[in-house]
Design a protein around this motif. Structure first.
Motif, PDB file in Angstrom:
ATOM      1  N   ARG A   2      26.391  34.180  41.139  1.00 40.67           N
ATOM      2  CA  ARG A   2      26.999  32.930  40.675  1.00 40.67           C
ATOM      3  C   ARG A   2      27.995  33.150  39.543  1.00 40.67           C
ATOM      4  O   ARG A   2      28.819  32.290  39.263  1.00 40.67           O
ATOM      5  N   SER A   3      27.927  34.294  38.872  1.00 41.27           N
ATOM      6  CA  SER A   3      28.808  34.520  37.728  1.00 41.27           C
ATOM      7  C   SER A   3      30.223  34.852  38.178  1.00 41.27           C
ATOM      8  O   SER A   3      30.453  35.337  39.283  1.00 41.27           O
ATOM      9  N   GLU A   4      31.194  34.571  37.272  1.00 42.65           N
ATOM     10  CA  GLU A   4      32.594  34.874  37.563  1.00 42.65           C
ATOM     11  C   GLU A   4      32.809  36.373  37.710  1.00 42.65           C
ATOM     12  O   GLU A   4      33.722  36.813  38.390  1.00 42.65           O
ATOM     13  N   ALA A   5      31.950  37.160  37.067  1.00 40.16           N
ATOM     14  CA  ALA A   5      32.127  38.616  37.089  1.00 40.16           C
ATOM     15  C   ALA A   5      31.712  39.223  38.421  1.00 40.16           C
ATOM     16  O   ALA A   5      32.092  40.344  38.745  1.00 40.16           O
ATOM     17  N   GLY A   6      30.900  38.489  39.202  1.00 41.17           N
ATOM     18  CA  GLY A   6      30.325  39.059  40.413  1.00 41.17           C
ATOM     19  C   GLY A   6      31.337  39.634  41.371  1.00 41.17           C
ATOM     20  O   GLY A   6      31.228  40.786  41.819  1.00 41.17           O
ATOM     21  N   GLY A   7      32.354  38.833  41.724  1.00 37.51           N
ATOM     22  CA  GLY A   7      33.357  39.294  42.675  1.00 37.51           C
ATOM     23  C   GLY A   7      34.107  40.512  42.177  1.00 37.51           C
ATOM     24  O   GLY A   7      34.363  41.454  42.942  1.00 37.51           O
ATOM     25  N   GLY A   8      34.448  40.517  40.893  1.00 37.27           N
ATOM     26  CA  GLY A   8      35.154  41.665  40.331  1.00 37.27           C
ATOM     27  C   GLY A   8      34.311  42.925  40.351  1.00 37.27           C
ATOM     28  O   GLY A   8      34.805  44.016  40.630  1.00 37.27           O
ATOM     29  N   LEU A   9      33.019  42.777  40.066  1.00 37.08           N
ATOM     30  CA  LEU A   9      32.127  43.944  40.068  1.00 37.08           C
ATOM     31  C   LEU A   9      31.977  44.529  41.463  1.00 37.08           C
ATOM     32  O   LEU A   9      31.994  45.747  41.644  1.00 37.08           O
ATOM     33  N   VAL A  10      31.832  43.648  42.467  1.00 33.57           N
ATOM     34  CA  VAL A  10      31.700  44.134  43.846  1.00 33.57           C
ATOM     35  C   VAL A  10      32.987  44.826  44.289  1.00 33.57           C
ATOM     36  O   VAL A  10      32.956  45.851  44.979  1.00 33.57           O
ATOM     37  N   LEU A  11      34.129  44.283  43.888  1.00 30.37           N
ATOM     38  CA  LEU A  11      35.408  44.902  44.234  1.00 30.37           C
ATOM     39  C   LEU A  11      35.546  46.275  43.586  1.00 30.37           C
ATOM     40  O   LEU A  11      36.008  47.234  44.215  1.00 30.37           O
ATOM     41  N   MET A  12      35.129  46.389  42.327  1.00 32.65           N
ATOM     42  CA  MET A  12      35.152  47.690  41.654  1.00 32.65           C
ATOM     43  C   MET A  12      34.278  48.695  42.407  1.00 32.65           C
ATOM     44  O   MET A  12      34.670  49.845  42.620  1.00 32.65           O
ATOM     45  N   LEU A  13      33.094  48.247  42.798  1.00 32.08           N
ATOM     46  CA  LEU A  13      32.164  49.122  43.512  1.00 32.08           C
ATOM     47  C   LEU A  13      32.745  49.572  44.847  1.00 32.08           C
ATOM     48  O   LEU A  13      32.625  50.745  45.224  1.00 32.08           O
ATOM     49  N   SER A  14      33.406  48.659  45.559  1.00 34.25           N
ATOM     50  CA  SER A  14      33.988  49.019  46.856  1.00 34.25           C
ATOM     51  C   SER A  14      35.097  50.045  46.697  1.00 34.25           C
ATOM     52  O   SER A  14      35.253  50.947  47.533  1.00 34.25           O
ATOM     53  N   ALA A  15      35.889  49.934  45.614  1.00 33.08           N
ATOM     54  CA  ALA A  15      36.963  50.895  45.364  1.00 33.08           C
ATOM     55  C   ALA A  15      36.395  52.279  45.057  1.00 33.08           C
ATOM     56  O   ALA A  15      36.877  53.302  45.559  1.00 33.08           O
ATOM     57  N   VAL A  16      35.350  52.317  44.228  1.00 33.77           N
ATOM     58  CA  VAL A  16      34.708  53.593  43.898  1.00 33.77           C
ATOM     59  C   VAL A  16      34.108  54.219  45.152  1.00 33.77           C
ATOM     60  O   VAL A  16      34.255  55.431  45.403  1.00 33.77           O
ATOM     61  N   LEU A  17      33.450  53.397  45.975  1.00 33.96           N
ATOM     62  CA  LEU A  17      32.838  53.897  47.199  1.00 33.96           C
ATOM     63  C   LEU A  17      33.897  54.455  48.153  1.00 33.96           C
ATOM     64  O   LEU A  17      33.688  55.495  48.788  1.00 33.96           O
ATOM     65  N   ALA A  18      35.037  53.774  48.248  1.00 32.07           N
ATOM     66  CA  ALA A  18      36.118  54.248  49.112  1.00 32.07           C
ATOM     67  C   ALA A  18      36.615  55.615  48.665  1.00 32.07           C
ATOM     68  O   ALA A  18      36.857  56.511  49.489  1.00 32.07           O
ATOM     69  N   MET A  19      36.762  55.803  47.348  1.00 26.71           N
ATOM     70  CA  MET A  19      37.212  57.095  46.829  1.00 26.71           C
ATOM     71  C   MET A  19      36.179  58.189  47.109  1.00 26.71           C
ATOM     72  O   MET A  19      36.532  59.314  47.464  1.00 26.71           O
ATOM     73  N   LEU A  20      34.899  57.856  46.965  1.00 33.70           N
ATOM     74  CA  LEU A  20      33.852  58.846  47.227  1.00 33.70           C
ATOM     75  C   LEU A  20      33.842  59.255  48.699  1.00 33.70           C
ATOM     76  O   LEU A  20      33.752  60.445  49.023  1.00 33.70           O
ATOM     77  N   VAL A  21      33.931  58.275  49.595  1.00 36.99           N
ATOM     78  CA  VAL A  21      33.911  58.564  51.032  1.00 36.99           C
ATOM     79  C   VAL A  21      35.138  59.366  51.442  1.00 36.99           C
ATOM     80  O   VAL A  21      35.055  60.322  52.224  1.00 36.99           O
ATOM     81  N   ALA A  22      36.313  58.989  50.911  1.00 35.23           N
ATOM     82  CA  ALA A  22      37.558  59.672  51.275  1.00 35.23           C
ATOM     83  C   ALA A  22      37.596  61.106  50.780  1.00 35.23           C
ATOM     84  O   ALA A  22      38.431  61.896  51.239  1.00 35.23           O
TER      85      ALA A  22
END
Length: 374
Positions: A2-22
């Motif tokens: 519900r927090s405003e930070a939620g979407g930004g945190l998930v987006l950060m996590l997805s970017a980090v995960l993409a770099m790790l996988v690549a």
């Protein structure tokens, strides 16, 4: 969630995960999955032109709501964020052009560092809690909405391929039908969404980027409701917000942020596109936003938000250099079929956004301490 930070945190996590996988043994699977074709389009194409149309639909809804009943409903409300957004476009574009003008093939990326990622920027502010004044969050939101509107216009005007007259005509006809529904007072969402699917298809085939259909559909959804009920626009916006923040945008980030660091050298980091994007986001964005807003305030055209110190104001300008989502998107449009320039764009976006995020957060924390009562 519900927090405003939620979407930004998930987006950060997805970017980090993409770099790790690549940069793992799964890199080949990652690349082959994105390039696999389904229904005539690659998986990456479906994400960037299909799923992101839903994100842009939400952008269209937010722009309309802010202009009619939100923080941009009157001209005095629009001056400061409008001026800031203008500076935030001019500064990064000038820096990018200055660093790439000798290479004509690279100049088409001039708009990449112009965009601000509202999810990331507000996410950082929300993580800082009460140390960030509410008036500053409101200003950043309004500025980002104007910034999104400008980015949509840039995509439509400068990143459009050869046009199909027939498909463009069908898209205009569909848009007219949406306008008629609105004028007739239709408040059921289903007719709008069905026509929206047709609009997306016609725009996709017309040569204009398909995500523009999402914005146009969003602007056609009625904001007035029958009786005391919630308006169709608010219903759709509230329904789409969690799907966009926690599924669509993270999928886009995961699909587009992955870049292999194998063989990266100093030459990679000093590539004109990498430097142009990173410097444009970190230096150009803060200089343009902060400088233009200060000029507007000194000229008496607008006032500084209540309870906001100079360092906090500057910190917000730094956060505007977080251009992750929209910058990556424009980069894909600027350099289609050019993997080397796409890779340089991704590295530049990650560098510029990361530095802007860290510097902006530090400035806001220091600004809060400076403004704290003795």
């Amino acid at each position: 969630i519900r927090s405003e930070a939620g979407g930004g945190l998930v987006l950060m996590l997805s970017a980090v995960l993409a770099m790790l996988v690549a940069n793992s043994p799964l890199a080949a699977v990652y690349a082959s999955t994105l390039s696999a074709h389904v229904g005539g389009l690659s998986v990456l194409h479906w994400i960037n032109d299909g799923l992101m149309a839903v994100f842009f639909l939400l952008v269209g809804l937010e722009i309309k709501r802010e202009l009619i009943e939100g923080e941009l409903r009157t001209w005095p409300d629009r001056v400061l964020p409008g001026v800031g957004a203008l500076g935030g476009m001019i500064g990064p574009a000038l820096i990018f052009v200055a660093l790439t003008w000798k290479e004509p093939a690279m100049l088409s990326g001039w708009a990449i560092p112009m965009a601000t990622d509202i999810a990331f920027a507000l996410g950082v502010m929300s993580l800082l809690g009460p140390r960030v004044p509410t008036s500053l969050k409101i200003l950043l939101t309004a500025l980002a909405i104007v910034d999104d509107l400008a980015a949509v216009a840039v995509i439509a005007l400068f990143y459009t391929t050869e046009l199909s007259g027939l498909m463009l005509g069908l898209a205009v006809t569909t848009l007219a039908a949406l306008a008629i529904l609105n004028r007739a007072g239709v408040v059921r969402l289903s007719p709008y969404l069905l026509l929206g699917v047709l609009l997306w298809y016609f725009v996709l085939r017309s040569g204009v980027h398909a995500t523009i259909a999402g914005v146009l559909l969003g602007m056609s959804i009625p904001l007035k409701a029958e009786g005391a009920g919630e308006s169709p626009l608010h219903r759709l916006e509230h329904g789409l917000q969690p799907w966009s923040a926690f599924l669509i945008v993270p999928i886009f980030g995961f699909a587009n942020a992955g870049v292999s660091l194998a063989g990266m050298t100093w030459a990679t980091l000093t590539h004109p596109v990498t430097l142009g994007v990173a410097t444009g986001l970190f230096v150009g964005k803060q200089a343009g936003v902060f400088g233009f807003m200060k000029l507007a305030i000194r000229a008496g055209l607008a006032g500084r938000p209540e309870g906001v110190g100079a360092l906090q104001f500057y910190g917000m300008s730094l956060l505007c250099g977080i251009g992750f989502n929209m910058s990556l998107f424009i980069g894909l449009l600027a350099y289609p079929g050019k993997p080397d320039l796409e890779a340089a764009t991704k590295i530049g976006v990650l560098l510029g956004s990361s530095i802007s995020m860290a510097a902006g957060a530090l400035a806001l924390v220091l600004g809060a301490k400076r403004n704290a009562p003795a």
